[in-house]
Design a protein around this motif. Structure first.
Motif, PDB file in Angstrom:
ATOM      1  N   THR A   1       9.281   2.480  -6.994  1.00 48.10           N
ATOM      2  CA  THR A   1       9.467   3.931  -6.905  1.00 48.10           C
ATOM      3  C   THR A   1       8.083   4.598  -6.812  1.00 48.10           C
ATOM      4  OG1 THR A   1      11.511   3.820  -8.189  1.00 48.10           O
ATOM      5  CG2 THR A   1      10.441   5.977  -7.988  1.00 48.10           C
ATOM      6  N   VAL A   2       7.864   5.336  -5.733  1.00 50.59           N
ATOM      7  CA  VAL A   2       6.577   6.033  -5.507  1.00 50.59           C
ATOM      8  C   VAL A   2       6.867   7.542  -5.492  1.00 50.59           C
ATOM      9  CG1 VAL A   2       4.570   6.306  -4.017  1.00 50.59           C
ATOM     10  CG2 VAL A   2       5.747   4.091  -4.171  1.00 50.59           C
ATOM     11  N   THR A   3       6.199   8.279  -6.385  1.00 50.18           N
ATOM     12  CA  THR A   3       6.432   9.720  -6.523  1.00 50.18           C
ATOM     13  C   THR A   3       5.092  10.455  -6.468  1.00 50.18           C
ATOM     14  OG1 THR A   3       8.335   9.252  -7.936  1.00 50.18           O
ATOM     15  CG2 THR A   3       7.473  11.507  -7.964  1.00 50.18           C
TER      16      THR A   3
ATOM     17  N   SER B   1       0.858  -1.205   0.000  1.00 48.74           N
ATOM     18  CA  SER B   1       0.000   0.000   0.000  1.00 48.74           C
ATOM     19  C   SER B   1       0.879   1.235   0.000  1.00 48.74           C
ATOM     20  CB  SER B   1      -0.929   0.016   1.215  1.00 48.74           C
ATOM     21  OG  SER B   1      -0.167   0.057   2.409  1.00 48.74           O
ATOM     22  N   VAL B   2       0.365   2.296  -0.643  1.00 45.15           N
ATOM     23  CA  VAL B   2       1.084   3.577  -0.712  1.00 45.15           C
ATOM     24  C   VAL B   2       0.161   4.681  -0.176  1.00 45.15           C
ATOM     25  CG1 VAL B   2       2.542   2.877  -2.628  1.00 45.15           C
ATOM     26  CG2 VAL B   2       0.332   3.916  -3.100  1.00 45.15           C
ATOM     27  N   SER B   3       0.754   5.734   0.401  1.00 44.86           N
ATOM     28  CA  SER B   3      -0.040   6.851   0.943  1.00 44.86           C
ATOM     29  C   SER B   3       0.828   8.106   0.997  1.00 44.86           C
ATOM     30  CB  SER B   3      -0.580   6.526   2.335  1.00 44.86           C
ATOM     31  OG  SER B   3       0.491   6.300   3.232  1.00 44.86           O
ATOM     32  N   ASP B   4       0.145   9.293   1.044  1.00 45.88           N
ATOM     33  CA  ASP B   4       0.843  10.580   1.164  1.00 45.88           C
ATOM     34  C   ASP B   4      -0.005  11.495   2.041  1.00 45.88           C
ATOM     35  OD1 ASP B   4       2.040  13.134   0.718  1.00 45.88           O
ATOM     36  OD2 ASP B   4       2.898  12.339  -1.137  1.00 45.88           O
ATOM     37  N   LEU B   5       0.570  12.106   3.062  1.00 39.75           N
ATOM     38  CA  LEU B   5      -0.167  12.930   4.020  1.00 39.75           C
ATOM     39  C   LEU B   5      -0.572  14.276   3.432  1.00 39.75           C
ATOM     40  CD1 LEU B   5       1.861  12.227   7.292  1.00 39.75           C
ATOM     41  CD2 LEU B   5      -0.301  11.219   6.538  1.00 39.75           C
ATOM     42  N   ASP B   6       0.049  14.662   2.357  1.00 39.28           N
ATOM     43  CA  ASP B   6      -0.313  15.923   1.733  1.00 39.28           C
ATOM     44  C   ASP B   6      -1.662  15.777   1.042  1.00 39.28           C
ATOM     45  OD1 ASP B   6       2.035  17.236   2.547  1.00 39.28           O
ATOM     46  OD2 ASP B   6       3.165  16.305   0.899  1.00 39.28           O
TER      47      ASP B   6
ATOM     48  N   ASN C   1      -0.295  17.393  -4.205  1.00 37.60           N
ATOM     49  CA  ASN C   1       0.824  16.979  -3.353  1.00 37.60           C
ATOM     50  C   ASN C   1       0.591  15.585  -2.766  1.00 37.60           C
ATOM     51  OD1 ASN C   1       2.025  19.464  -3.792  1.00 37.60           O
ATOM     52  ND2 ASN C   1       1.031  20.414  -2.013  1.00 37.60           N
ATOM     53  N   GLY C   2      -0.666  15.135  -2.745  1.00 34.92           N
ATOM     54  CA  GLY C   2      -0.977  13.829  -2.178  1.00 34.92           C
ATOM     55  C   GLY C   2      -1.221  12.756  -3.227  1.00 34.92           C
ATOM     56  N   GLU C   3      -1.253  13.156  -4.511  1.00 32.85           N
ATOM     57  CA  GLU C   3      -1.438  12.176  -5.570  1.00 32.85           C
ATOM     58  C   GLU C   3      -0.117  11.423  -5.815  1.00 32.85           C
ATOM     59  OE1 GLU C   3      -3.000  13.959  -9.017  1.00 32.85           O
ATOM     60  OE2 GLU C   3      -4.817  14.732  -8.008  1.00 32.85           O
ATOM     61  N   ILE C   4      -0.229  10.099  -6.011  1.00 34.01           N
ATOM     62  CA  ILE C   4       0.956   9.226  -6.040  1.00 34.01           C
ATOM     63  C   ILE C   4       1.023   8.496  -7.378  1.00 34.01           C
ATOM     64  CG2 ILE C   4       2.101   7.249  -4.950  1.00 34.01           C
ATOM     65  CD1 ILE C   4       0.686   8.035  -2.372  1.00 34.01           C
TER      66      ILE C   4
END
Length: 437
Positions: free
Chosen positions: A85-87, A32-37, A41-44
């Motif tokens: 690689t997660v960006t 699983s992937v996640s971003d706090l923004d 900025n939170g799209e991965i």
């Protein structure tokens, strides 16, 4: 307003390693992937290296799945280093990497392969039993028990070949030990198939052809075909004394059961009754006269010819020849064994003829003397009587007639007178006696 101050996070929730080869679209990992923004900025965005046989698929929510794109080949590559690689899409973009090592497990998908498709082995004849004559080898690209190989002899294609009594093979290393002493003159070569099978499931196998060539050893002596050397009456070659130098007397013919140089034969004159009269050509066995034959040369000759092969060490045989010098081929052919008996018979016959001739001569002389004595006796009696004796009647008819008509005619009478003391005989014709008509 949100500031892109948080990098994406990657959490591995499932990982399978090693994965079996030859299995397409097999799940390798789940994370699983996640971003706090928030916002962009939170799209991965997730990705892996482009040169790997894997796919990265997004599923419902923030879950991603790593799976194989095509069947893997452990024999080509047994492990892969995969980087997830997660960006995010913020400015500036923030990136997180997750590294994993994927191992590939072996499947028994490779049969054993021999180092050669066919093997040629050489063994010298008269070998000792259980002799190591060579090896075969097969390898398996698999691993573990899938790569362990055992060897065995396959049934021969020729049902008449007693393979089980000729050779054997060691199952774990492919060594081949001849079971019996091989004889080149009986069996020059033979071939068979060897199988190699792995211990995988299901087991895979392959085979190779093995040809065994028996090398000749010089274990046979030359054998003389002519002249025969079997102890029977020897054959005598007749040579005219007028033969020119180089006259072909005979030819020694021999064979050898071996091969190649072990069967190359050469001849030489070993013994001769009179050296210098005859010679032997080394490579063809021809026996020829060397010089002119002379009247004083012996009539009977005995030649011993040595026949030798070219082996190492060489083997040889001898041939005895008998040669009889004759003045011409009109003389009767005599075997040497018959010469002496025939001479003895001739001598005995000569003695018998001499004795018989002497006996006949003696009898003839005795008969002449008796005849002379009888004649003298008759003359003496006639002289003492002093008269002629005239027979009465016709001349005896049992006497032979000189006219050739049978008995003498009885129409004539003869008077025979022996005049005593005159020393001469008188034979007088008398007058004919005519019959009455």
């Amino acid at each position: 307003m949100d500031v892109n101050d948080h990098a994406p996070e990657v959490t591995m929730s499932a990982f399978i390693s090693p994965i079996p080869e030859n299995a397409p679209e097999t799940v390798v990992a789940l994370f699983s992937v996640s971003d706090l923004d928030s916002g962009e900025n939170g799209e991965i965005n997730c990705s892996i290296q482009e040169d790997l046989p894997f796919l990265l698929k997004s599923s419902v929510g923030n879950f991603c799945t790593l799976l194989t794109e095509k069947p893997l080949d452990r024999e080509s590559r047994a492990e892969y280093n995969v980087t997830i690689t997660v960006t995010d899409l913020g400015t500036p973009r923030l990136t997180t990497h997750l590294n994993m090592t994927v191992l590939v497990s072996d499947v028994n998908d490779n049969a054993p392969a021999f180092t050669q498709t066919s093997y040629t082995l050489f063994v010298r004849e008269n070998n000792s039993p259980a002799l190591h004559i060579g090896s075969v080898s097969a390898t398996d690209r698999d691993s573990g028990t899938n790569a362990q190989v055992t060897y065995s002899l396959l049934p021969p294609q020729d049902p008449h070949l007693p393979l089980a009594s000729l050779v054997s093979i060691k199952a774990d290393n492919g060594h081949l030990f001849a079971l019996i002493s091989l004889d080149y003159e009986t069996l020059q070569e033979f071939e068979f198939r060897v199988g190699a099978v792995d211990l995988g499931f299901p087991a895979l196998s392959s085979e190779a052809l093995v040809r065994v060539l028996v090398l000749d050893a010089n274990d046979n002596s030359p054998f003389v075909l002519y002249p025969l050397q079997n102890g029977s009456a020897p054959c005598t070659e007749l040579v005219p004394r007028a033969a020119e130098p180089g006259y072909l007397v005979t030819k020694v013919v021999a064979v050898d059961g071996d091969s190649c140089q072990n069967a190359w034969l050469s001849c030489q004159l070993l013994k001769a009754t009179e050296p210098g009269l005859f010679g032997v050509w080394a490579h063809n066995g021809e026996v020829r006269t060397v010089g002119l034959l002379r009247e004083r040369d012996a009539a009977k000759h005995r030649l011993v010819v040595l026949v030798k092969d070219n082996g190492e060490p060489p083997r040889s045989a001898t041939s005895t020849l008998h040669v009889l010098l004759v003045d011409g081929f009109s003389q009767p052919y005599l075997r040497l064994r018959e010469v002496a008996p025939a001479q003895a018979q001739a001598d005995s016959l000569t003695v018998y003829l001499v004795v018989a001739l002497a006996s006949v001569s003696s009898l003839f002389l005795l008969s002449v003397l008796l005849f002379v004595a009888v004649q003298l006796s008759r003359r003496s009696r006639a002289a003492s009587m002093g008269r002629c004796s005239v027979p009465e009647g016709p001349f005896p008819g049992h006497l032979v007639d000189v006219s050739g008509t049978g008995n003498l005619s009885q129409n004539y009478q003869y008077e025979v007178c022996l005049a005593g003391g005159s020393g001469t005989n008188e034979f007088q014709f008398l007058k004919p006696v005519l019959p009455n008509t």
